[in-house]
Design a protein around this motif. Structure first.
Motif, PDB file in Angstrom:
ATOM      1  N   HIS A  35     -16.567  13.087   8.588  1.00  0.00           N
ATOM      2  CA  HIS A  35     -16.592  13.240   7.127  1.00  0.00           C
ATOM      3  C   HIS A  35     -15.175  13.524   6.613  1.00  0.00           C
ATOM      4  CE1 HIS A  35     -17.992  14.275   3.167  1.00  0.00           C
ATOM      5  NE2 HIS A  35     -17.367  15.437   3.237  1.00  0.00           N
ATOM      6  N   ARG A  36     -14.808  12.808   5.571  1.00  0.00           N
ATOM      7  CA  ARG A  36     -13.508  13.063   4.939  1.00  0.00           C
ATOM      8  C   ARG A  36     -13.757  13.759   3.602  1.00  0.00           C
ATOM      9  NH1 ARG A  36     -11.569   8.326   5.121  1.00  0.00           N
ATOM     10  NH2 ARG A  36     -10.084   8.561   6.791  1.00  0.00           N
ATOM     11  N   ALA A  37     -13.203  14.950   3.437  1.00  0.00           N
ATOM     12  CA  ALA A  37     -13.469  15.737   2.225  1.00  0.00           C
ATOM     13  C   ALA A  37     -12.556  15.299   1.086  1.00  0.00           C
ATOM     14  CB  ALA A  37     -13.268  17.228   2.522  1.00  0.00           C
ATOM     15  N   ASN A  39     -10.321  16.792  -0.519  1.00  0.00           N
ATOM     16  CA  ASN A  39      -8.924  17.234  -0.556  1.00  0.00           C
ATOM     17  C   ASN A  39      -7.976  16.296   0.202  1.00  0.00           C
ATOM     18  OD1 ASN A  39     -10.074  18.035   1.854  1.00  0.00           O
ATOM     19  ND2 ASN A  39      -8.742  19.805   2.105  1.00  0.00           N
ATOM     20  N   CYS A  40      -8.495  15.163   0.682  1.00  0.00           N
ATOM     21  CA  CYS A  40      -7.644  14.145   1.331  1.00  0.00           C
ATOM     22  C   CYS A  40      -6.557  13.677   0.354  1.00  0.00           C
ATOM     23  CB  CYS A  40      -8.523  12.960   1.749  1.00  0.00           C
ATOM     24  SG  CYS A  40      -7.619  11.494   2.227  1.00  0.00           S
ATOM     25  N   ILE A  41      -5.321  13.606   0.859  1.00  0.00           N
ATOM     26  CA  ILE A  41      -4.220  13.152  -0.007  1.00  0.00           C
ATOM     27  C   ILE A  41      -3.775  11.734   0.358  1.00  0.00           C
ATOM     28  CG2 ILE A  41      -3.332  15.453  -0.601  1.00  0.00           C
ATOM     29  CD1 ILE A  41      -1.314  15.078   1.773  1.00  0.00           C
ATOM     30  N   ALA A  42      -4.571  11.075   1.212  1.00  0.00           N
ATOM     31  CA  ALA A  42      -4.308   9.676   1.595  1.00  0.00           C
ATOM     32  C   ALA A  42      -2.928   9.503   2.228  1.00  0.00           C
ATOM     33  CB  ALA A  42      -4.472   8.747   0.394  1.00  0.00           C
ATOM     34  N   CYS A  43      -2.569  10.481   3.091  1.00  0.00           N
ATOM     35  CA  CYS A  43      -1.256  10.384   3.744  1.00  0.00           C
ATOM     36  C   CYS A  43      -1.255   9.313   4.834  1.00  0.00           C
ATOM     37  CB  CYS A  43      -0.860  11.735   4.338  1.00  0.00           C
ATOM     38  SG  CYS A  43      -1.901  12.213   5.728  1.00  0.00           S
ATOM     39  N   GLY A  44      -2.420   8.981   5.371  1.00  0.00           N
ATOM     40  CA  GLY A  44      -2.513   7.915   6.374  1.00  0.00           C
ATOM     41  C   GLY A  44      -2.291   8.387   7.806  1.00  0.00           C
ATOM     42  N   ARG A  45      -2.177   9.700   8.019  1.00  0.00           N
ATOM     43  CA  ARG A  45      -1.954  10.210   9.378  1.00  0.00           C
ATOM     44  C   ARG A  45      -3.113   9.835  10.312  1.00  0.00           C
ATOM     45  NH1 ARG A  45       0.671  10.958  13.375  1.00  0.00           N
ATOM     46  NH2 ARG A  45       0.600  12.885  14.575  1.00  0.00           N
ATOM     47  N   CYS A  46      -4.331   9.953   9.828  1.00  0.00           N
ATOM     48  CA  CYS A  46      -5.492   9.636  10.673  1.00  0.00           C
ATOM     49  C   CYS A  46      -5.513   8.149  11.034  1.00  0.00           C
ATOM     50  CB  CYS A  46      -6.792  10.062   9.994  1.00  0.00           C
ATOM     51  SG  CYS A  46      -6.980   9.455   8.317  1.00  0.00           S
ATOM     52  N   VAL A  47      -5.061   7.315  10.104  1.00  0.00           N
ATOM     53  CA  VAL A  47      -5.028   5.869  10.382  1.00  0.00           C
ATOM     54  C   VAL A  47      -4.066   5.599  11.535  1.00  0.00           C
ATOM     55  CG1 VAL A  47      -4.528   3.596   9.383  1.00  0.00           C
ATOM     56  CG2 VAL A  47      -5.491   5.398   7.948  1.00  0.00           C
ATOM     57  N   PRO A  63      -5.718   4.312  -0.945  1.00  0.00           N
ATOM     58  CA  PRO A  63      -6.753   5.164  -0.340  1.00  0.00           C
ATOM     59  C   PRO A  63      -7.127   4.694   1.071  1.00  0.00           C
ATOM     60  CG  PRO A  63      -7.446   4.328  -2.493  1.00  0.00           C
ATOM     61  CD  PRO A  63      -6.218   3.586  -2.104  1.00  0.00           C
ATOM     62  N   VAL A  64      -7.571   5.659   1.838  1.00  0.00           N
ATOM     63  CA  VAL A  64      -8.092   5.356   3.180  1.00  0.00           C
ATOM     64  C   VAL A  64      -9.597   5.122   3.019  1.00  0.00           C
ATOM     65  CG1 VAL A  64      -8.319   6.278   5.510  1.00  0.00           C
ATOM     66  CG2 VAL A  64      -6.319   6.853   4.132  1.00  0.00           C
ATOM     67  N   THR A  65     -10.128   4.110   3.720  1.00  0.00           N
ATOM     68  CA  THR A  65     -11.547   3.791   3.515  1.00  0.00           C
ATOM     69  C   THR A  65     -12.448   4.799   4.240  1.00  0.00           C
ATOM     70  OG1 THR A  65     -11.410   2.281   5.370  1.00  0.00           O
ATOM     71  CG2 THR A  65     -11.210   1.309   3.193  1.00  0.00           C
ATOM     72  N   ALA A  87      -5.151  16.564  13.531  1.00  0.00           N
ATOM     73  CA  ALA A  87      -3.899  15.995  13.010  1.00  0.00           C
ATOM     74  C   ALA A  87      -3.830  16.010  11.483  1.00  0.00           C
ATOM     75  CB  ALA A  87      -3.731  14.564  13.503  1.00  0.00           C
ATOM     76  N   CYS A  88      -4.957  16.092  10.824  1.00  0.00           N
ATOM     77  CA  CYS A  88      -4.964  15.993   9.364  1.00  0.00           C
ATOM     78  C   CYS A  88      -4.248  17.209   8.739  1.00  0.00           C
ATOM     79  CB  CYS A  88      -6.406  15.921   8.858  1.00  0.00           C
ATOM     80  SG  CYS A  88      -6.512  15.965   7.053  1.00  0.00           S
ATOM     81  N   PRO A  89      -3.200  16.987   7.967  1.00  0.00           N
ATOM     82  CA  PRO A  89      -2.461  18.109   7.388  1.00  0.00           C
ATOM     83  C   PRO A  89      -3.281  18.890   6.359  1.00  0.00           C
ATOM     84  CG  PRO A  89      -1.670  16.032   6.470  1.00  0.00           C
ATOM     85  CD  PRO A  89      -2.631  15.686   7.558  1.00  0.00           C
ATOM     86  N   ALA A  92      -8.880  17.944   6.101  1.00  0.00           N
ATOM     87  CA  ALA A  92      -9.918  17.270   5.302  1.00  0.00           C
ATOM     88  C   ALA A  92     -10.994  16.599   6.150  1.00  0.00           C
ATOM     89  CB  ALA A  92      -9.252  16.211   4.410  1.00  0.00           C
ATOM     90  N   LEU A  93     -10.768  16.525   7.469  1.00  0.00           N
ATOM     91  CA  LEU A  93     -11.721  15.791   8.307  1.00  0.00           C
ATOM     92  C   LEU A  93     -12.605  16.750   9.090  1.00  0.00           C
ATOM     93  CD1 LEU A  93      -9.271  13.070   9.661  1.00  0.00           C
ATOM     94  CD2 LEU A  93     -11.162  12.686   8.074  1.00  0.00           C
ATOM     95  N   SER A  94     -13.872  16.387   9.231  1.00  0.00           N
ATOM     96  CA  SER A  94     -14.774  17.173  10.081  1.00  0.00           C
ATOM     97  C   SER A  94     -15.619  16.213  10.919  1.00  0.00           C
ATOM     98  CB  SER A  94     -15.671  18.074   9.231  1.00  0.00           C
ATOM     99  OG  SER A  94     -16.389  17.290   8.317  1.00  0.00           O
TER     100      SER A  94
END
Ligand code: SF4
Ligand code: SF4
Length: 507
Positions: A35-37, A39-47, A63-65, A87-89, A92-94
């Protein structure tokens, strides 16, 4: 629209190339949910970091899909250095287990087997991590048999030299010495039980992989003609749609004497599925249920069986003849009788197969389990001195390349598959196959508007990919066993062991 279809240039030519074939539903079911909450800032680190393509940012988009969490390998990812959750700064990910996953399938077709088949159909290769893609959890049958691998394969054996070809005509008669490139082909699924798009996807795949598929007992639809060299036609007790020209067109004609999933019972197509095209093909009345009787009322002896085979052999002088039988206790005698009656192939259909259209009481209680049937027939044919003159095909619950290896090591030459192909095109094993519009995935339906849920191109690519993954896995097993061909595996029971008699690690 058969004419339009036949006119589409090149449509019948299908490549065996692997290409990605993504799931057709937005929320593919996976073991985990990511789940992406907000507060994601679409930095792309997870990608960047995810090694399993769970996170995507389409080119040109900020945006990240939504996470493709069916690809996630879960908590095992922690500590690999590629764990998006850590890794998410933004934190935002769970990650959580997906309770819906465990509701998939049953003990034979476990959630892992279903999901791994989906992954193979999507990617063309075995899943890389974390999924059991060889055995199910039934506690019996092939699930209690394991392959005995040597410490190391013989030096000098190369994977690319291993042959997976299967010769179908061993009789040394005037008919073609037909061989297929993989030791499996598609089993009978009738026009009526299955959607036309599923049927065509299977036929196109059979052509691409130089193997076969089967019409089942519902007749031979014109749209199969471009693939005729790869289509078995079935003559079953209802004789639906059986014509001289369809028999003459087929490289193999299969007599269906019985089905392992429901021996002693005939076929039953519920009225809902008898739509106008199905009724026209079967020369029946729209909306009325159709029964195929059991047995053939013209066959009560080997002599009658021979007359049947002589009839087809006369109508089609180039075709091979297959006798599909279930596995009663005297299946060995049935196989020998089929050889002397003139059959090229004896197809043993054991008790583990069948879609949701076969009643559970029959599926689970009547026929002999296929692993007993195969070895019994193989040994009896050996003792009779005719083993190398007839091809033995096994079916009834073949789910994986490991099952294929076990069936062949027990004494079969090859196998027939069915449910695995339906799963590749999205089946979730819900068991609603028998009703008209019941199939939520548009696979086992003939209702207008439902069949198009599986597009023919997508369905073909999913099956082409599955076949590629299976062949790679089969070659890998043969390599590890030190065998240069799948035919060298036949009857090698020394390469198997049974967990009840020789427990392995962790048993
Ligand atoms: S790493 Fe976190 S903040 Fe960055 S895109 Fe992925 S979910 Fe959003
Ligand atoms: S998804 Fe369709 S084919 Fe699969 S079990 Fe359900 S009804 Fe049958």
């Amino acid at each position: 629209m058969p004419e339009e279809f036949l006119d589409r240039r090149g449509y019948a030519d299908v490549a065996r190339d692997v290409r990605p074939a993504l799931p057709r539903y937005r929320n593919e079911i996976g073991r985990f949910s990511v789940h992406r909450a907000s507060n994601c800032i679409a930095c792309g680190r997870c990608v960047e970091i995810c090694a399993h393509d769970v996170h995507k940012r389409p080119e040109g988009y900020r945006p990240v899909t939504r996470p493709l969490d069916y690809r996630c390998i879960g908590f095992d990812c922690a500590g690999t250095g590629a764990y998006c959750i850590d890794a998410c700064p933004q934190g935002a990910l769970s990650l959580a287990s997906n309770p819906a996953f465990d509701t998939l399938g049953d003990r034979r077709w476990t959630p892992d087997l279903i999901a791994s088949t989906w992954r193979m159909a999507e990617t063309g290769h075995a899943p890389r991590h974390g999924m059991e893609c060889e055995t199910g959890g039934s506690g019996g049958g092939f699930d209690r048999i394991r392959i005995r691998f040597p410490e190391a394969p013989p030096a000098g054996l190369r994977r690319e030299d291993i042959s997976t070809k299967l010769l179908l005509n061993r009789r040394n008669d005037s008919r073609p010495r037909l061989a297929i490139d993989v030791p499996w082909y598609g089993g009978g699924m009738s026009f009526g039980s299955t959607s036309i798009n599923t049927i065509l996807s299977r036929a196109r795949t059979a052509k691409a992989w130089n193997t076969l598929t089967c019409t089942g007992e519902g007749g031979y639809v014109d749209r199969l003609i471009p693939y005729a060299g790869h289509v078995i036609t079935q003559v079953a007790t209802g004789l639906f749609g059986v014509r001289e020209e369809t028999i003459q067109r087929a490289p193999v004609v299969e007599f269906k004497y019985a089905q392992g999933a429901k021996p002693g019972l005939g076929g039953h197509l519920l009225g809902d599925k008898v739509t106008p095209p199905v009724a026209a093909m079967r020369e029946a009345v729209v909306g009325f249920p159709l029964f195929s009787p059991f047995p053939f009322h013209s066959v009560y002896s080997v002599e009658d069986h021979k007359k049947h085979i002589d009839w087809i052999a006369h109508v089609n002088p180039r075709g091979l003849i297959s006798a599909k039988v279930s596995t009663p206790v005297d299946v060995d005698m049935v196989a020998v009788g089929s050889y002397y009656a003139g059959a090229h192939i004896v197809h043993l259909d054991g008790s583990y197969g069948g879609t949701g259209a076969a009643p559970n009481i029959a599926k689970k209680n009547i026929a002999m389990p296929i692993e007993y049937g195969i070895s019994r027939v193989h040994r009896f044919l050996m003792a009779e001195g005719i083993r190398d003159s007839i091809t033995v095909i096994a079916s009834g619950g073949i789910r994986t390349p490991a099952d294929i290896v076990k069936a062949i090591a027990l004494g079969a030459d090859g196998v027939v598959i069915g449910t695995a192909e339906l799963i590749a095109v999205g089946c979730i094993r819900c068991g609603n196959c028998e009703s008209g519009c019941g199939c939520p995935r548009g696979i086992t339906t003939t209702a207008t508007g439902y069949c198009d849920k599986v597009s023919i191109d997508w369905g073909t690519q999913r099956l082409v990919n599955l076949y590629n993954a299976w062949r790679e896995m089969l070659v890998d097993i043969l390599y590890r066993l030190g065998l240069e061909s799948v035919s060298a595996l036949r009857g090698r029971t020394d390469l198997l062991f049974h967990l009840d008699y020789e427990p392995g690690d962790g048993e």
